[in-house]
Design an enzyme around this catalytic site. Structure first.
Site, short mmCIF file in Angstrom:
data_model
loop_
_atom_site.label_atom_id
_atom_site.label_comp_id
_atom_site.label_asym_id
_atom_site.label_seq_id
_atom_site.Cartn_x
_atom_site.Cartn_y
_atom_site.Cartn_z
N GLY A 248 -2.70 8.09 -2.45
CA GLY A 248 -3.15 8.17 -1.08
C GLY A 248 -2.40 7.20 -0.19
O GLY A 248 -1.48 6.51 -0.63
N PHE A 250 -3.00 4.07 2.39
CA PHE A 250 -4.01 3.12 2.86
C PHE A 250 -4.00 2.91 4.37
O PHE A 250 -4.90 2.27 4.92
CB PHE A 250 -3.94 1.79 2.13
N HIS A 268 1.50 -8.85 3.82
CA HIS A 268 2.65 -9.46 4.50
C HIS A 268 3.76 -8.45 4.82
O HIS A 268 4.68 -8.76 5.58
CB HIS A 268 3.20 -10.66 3.71
#
Length: 358
Positions: A248, A250, A268
């Site tokens: 998937g 995010f 980061h």
């Protein structure tokens, strides 16, 4: 990485950039000269990792002629390279033209715990090197030099070059194994029964956690193209029955149902806007009592040395993200509906940052 710095400074301060900045015995122009040439240490490490020199040595000591034959190298050139690296604690010349491994050199073997060989090869990718060569573009514009050099962004480029994506994931596996042990020692997850590793890559963190916590189950959530590699990792570790590997994005959503959500060496990579989206997607799925655990570098203020300050330059050159201070993490949390609970340093360059629903 700390060992690398310690070994270098034990031989000659200033040979590698950022090592032992206070040394009144070395004039500033000499120190600057050494720092300007310090990139050669990295280039030599990359080259010997590519040749497999540490693997060819193994637990033995070998004459340079034997070593050159085993690695397909030129004996004279290889000798000069190993002599230079031995001067900063990587390899050791035990007899004239005969070399063995040091603890630092051993990390360049591909068959040992804590291997950094894939990471060295990844650092040496020409695509990265060319981007760093154009770093002045980033300084002038604030935009990634990677995009300027290659005509597309990092993630799109890697999606079109799966062989590079695999090397990247292998390198991140090297990093994960280095960080995981430190994280486990720093933060107790006994109360977590179901963990969701968001952006979990090849599943190394989950495999490490499940070995420590026999009652835990987990989801490794990452792009669909990474799922087979994650499934192979957890199966090899013997945890296929306790882990779901789910594909998937995010930036769109994350799985529901976790007692804890983990983002390890992920935030980061992303600019604040995208980072807030990721955190908000996690927050949306968190149930009462859930917690978010971020494993990442946390920059100290001022002149204090920290590896993350150079990792942040990698982000500047390659991506849109940046390495953050604790205050910057707290700001992201507040915008995503989360509350900062604690920041706990580890023995690695990373810290454990914990947040809960606000």
């Amino acid at each position: 990485m700390t060992d690398t710095v310690s070994a270098a400074s034990a031989h000659r301060p200033g040979v590698t950039a950022g090592v032992s900045p206070q040394d009144g015995d070395v004039p500033a122009p000499v120190r600057m000269y050494e720092m300007l040439y310090s990139s050669l240490v990295s280039q030599l490490l990359i080259a010997v990792a590519e040749l497999g020199v540490a693997d060819a040595l193994g637990d033995e000591v070998r004459h340079i002629d034997d070593l050159a034959e085993r690695t397909g190298a030129h004996p004279g050139a290889l000798y000069r390279a190993l002599r230079a690296l031995a001067s900063v604690g990587v390899f050791t010349e035990v007899e004239p033209r005969t070399f063995g491994l040091t603890p630092l050199a051993a990390t360049l073997r591909g068959d040992v715990p804590g291997s950094m060989r894939d990471l060295a090869k990844y650092v040496g990718l020409s695509e990265r090197q060319r981007s760093f060569g154009a770093l002045v573009h980033s300084l002038r514009t604030g935009q990634p030099s990677f995009d300027h050099v290659h005509g597309t962004d990092w993630w799109t480029y890697f999606a079109a070059h799966p062989e590079l994506s695999t090397l990247f994931n292998n390198a991140m596996g090297n990093m994960a194994r280095m960080v995981n042990g430190a994280t486990l020692d720093a933060y107790d997850l006994t109360d977590v029964k179901h963990l969701i590793d968001v952006g979990g890559g090849q599943g190394h963190l989950v495999a490490t956690l499940l070995a420590r916590y026999p009652e835990m189950t987990a989801v490794v959530y990452d792009l669909a193209r990474v799922v087979p590699e994650a499934a192979a990792t957890v199966a090899k570790a013997g945890f296929a029955d306790r882990v779901q590997c789910v594909g998937g994005d995010f930036l769109k959503s994350v799985p529901a149902g976790g007692d804890a959500y983990v983002l390890s060496w992920t935030i980061h990579d992303w600019a604040d806007k995208d980072a807030i989206t990721i955190l908000s997607n996690v927050r949306e799925q968190m149930k009462p009592g859930s917690k978010l655990i971020i494993i990442d570098e946390v920059l100290p203020e001022g002149d204090a040395p920290h590896f993350g300050k150079f990792e942040d330059i990698v982000m500047l050159s390659l991506l849109t993200g940046h390495v953050r201070t604790e205050a910057e993490f707290i700001t992201l949390f507040e915008k995503a509906g989360l509350k900062h609970l604690e920041t706990r340093p580890t023995s690695s360059p990373t810290s454990v940052i914990v947040a809960v629903p606000a």
